[in-house]
Scaffold this active site. Structure first.
Site, PDB file in Angstrom:
ATOM      1  N   GLN A  33       7.035 -39.050  -7.393  1.00 17.93           N
ATOM      2  CA  GLN A  33       7.942 -40.049  -8.175  1.00 17.93           C
ATOM      3  C   GLN A  33       8.912 -40.363  -7.224  1.00 17.93           C
ATOM      4  O   GLN A  33       9.907 -39.550  -6.742  1.00 17.93           O
ATOM      5  CB  GLN A  33       8.356 -39.461  -9.324  1.00 17.93           C
ATOM      6  N   LYS A  55       3.962 -41.155 -17.695  1.00 14.73           N
ATOM      7  CA  LYS A  55       2.728 -41.006 -17.183  1.00 14.73           C
ATOM      8  C   LYS A  55       2.068 -39.918 -17.440  1.00 14.73           C
ATOM      9  O   LYS A  55       0.831 -39.571 -17.546  1.00 14.73           O
ATOM     10  CB  LYS A  55       3.217 -40.822 -15.645  1.00 14.73           C
ATOM     11  N   ASP A  86      -1.300 -43.025  -5.983  1.00 14.19           N
ATOM     12  CA  ASP A  86      -0.457 -44.256  -6.006  1.00 14.19           C
ATOM     13  C   ASP A  86      -0.692 -45.143  -4.933  1.00 14.19           C
ATOM     14  O   ASP A  86      -0.227 -46.300  -4.760  1.00 14.19           O
ATOM     15  CB  ASP A  86       0.916 -43.573  -5.793  1.00 14.19           C
TER      16      ASP A  86
END
Ligand code: NAP
Length: 289
Positions: free
Chosen positions: A104, A60, A127
């Site tokens: 994460q 990412k 996200d």
């Protein structure tokens, strides 16, 4: 791996689509910097040293840097106290340089994922996993959408697969994939059926679909009996096996039945990171005004 030459099925090339998204995002970043003098910045937060998470986060970060998004990564120790992790999130939430925050997952067991996610403001929630983002989606209001479902829709759009009025079956109802995807499909005027582990006769339900999307996390769950000839089959699943990667769809069994099929790897996977970049630049645009 399925290549575009096989059978009569059109293989949906996620790598090519993701490349297009990345090019668009790079242009949007340039335009944003030229217009506002400010650059989007993504804070990825990795807690601990889980090897798979390390790989995901470094992918990412690399993808961000390649399109001109600032990499504002934070690495936190595996044994960090929840209050300290919360303080880092609060600091990032208040920092104007940070336009997107990605925590994460999974987190070490002693940390409460839900409590920590909720510290991310909706406008920085790239996200799309906070309650606020889920609420905006549920009400059909503007907001940042989870990356994998957004990637599925972008891939279908790139191949001009019609969704309005289409019968779409989503297999899986997770917070991360199935549930938001079903809501996004509803917004696109699809007729949506959501299947899960208690669904009776899964294959029979899937066979009705114009588009079937497998996100169950069960290797080769859907086979020939679940696919109507000509249907579009999207495979979100990823499983590492001895012979390589496989998905939730038995590709060998459906390759000549489906009209369109996403490969594994090279289908939905590459779209997820691309949509993270798209979300990050969108978040920045909203914050910069
Ligand atoms: P998850 O949280 O485990 O959810 C799986 C869902 O599938 C649940 O709703 C479950 O039903 C349902 N399910 C399980 N077994 C089933 C069965 N036999 N028949 C019908 N439904 C069944 O998984 P997830 O996070 O959504 O991920 C799904 C898959 O996508 C995984 O393989 C994951 O690795 C992959 N994935 C890929 C990407 C990507 O970038 N390509 C991103 C995210 C996830 P219940 O609710 O009843 O338990």
């Amino acid at each position: 791996m399925i290549t575009p030459q096989e059978g009569r099925t059109t293989v949906l090339d996620g790598r090519a689509s993701a490349e297009r998204v990345r090019a668009e995002v790079a242009g949007q970043v340039q335009a944003l910097v030229a217009r506002t003098g400010r650059r989007p910045g993504l804070a990825t937060i990795l807690v601990g040293d889980d090897p798979a998470s390390q790989v995901y986060v470094s992918n990412k970060r690399r993808a961000c840097a390649a399109v001109g998004i600032r990499d504002l990564h934070r690495l936190l120790p595996a044994d960090i106290a929840e209050s300290e992790a919360a303080a880092v999130l609060d600091e990032l939430a208040a920092d104007d340089e940070v336009t997107g925050i990605l925590l994460q997952l999974p987190l070490p067991e002693h940390l409460d994922r839900r409590d920590l996610l909720e510290r991310i403001p909706a406008e920085k929630d790239v996200d799309g996993l906070t309650v606020a983002s889920a609420g905006l989606l549920a009400q059909g209001r503007d907001g940042l959408r989870p990356c994998t479902p957004a990637g599925v829709l972008r891939l279908l759009d790139d191949y001009e697969i019609p969704l309005r009025g289409a019968e779409v079956v989503v297999v899986g109802r997770s917070e991360l994939v199935g549930r938001p995807l079903a809501q996004m499909l509803l917004q696109r005027d699809a007729t949506v059926t959501v299947c899960h582990s208690r669904t009776r006769d899964l294959a029979e339900v899937c066979r009705r679909a114009d588009v079937v999307i497998a996100a169950a996390g069960v290797p080769r769950l859907l086979s020939a009996s679940a696919v109507r000839p000509g249907a579009v089959v999207v495979d979100v699943g990823i499983h590492r096996e001895q012979g390589g990667l496989c998905g939730d769809v038995d590709h060998d069994a459906v390759i000549d039945i489906a009209g369109h099929l996403t490969p594994v790897p090279g289908g939905v996977g590459p779209m997820t990171i691309a949509m993270l970049l798209a979300n990050t630049v969108r978040a920045a645009r909203l914050q910069f005004g």
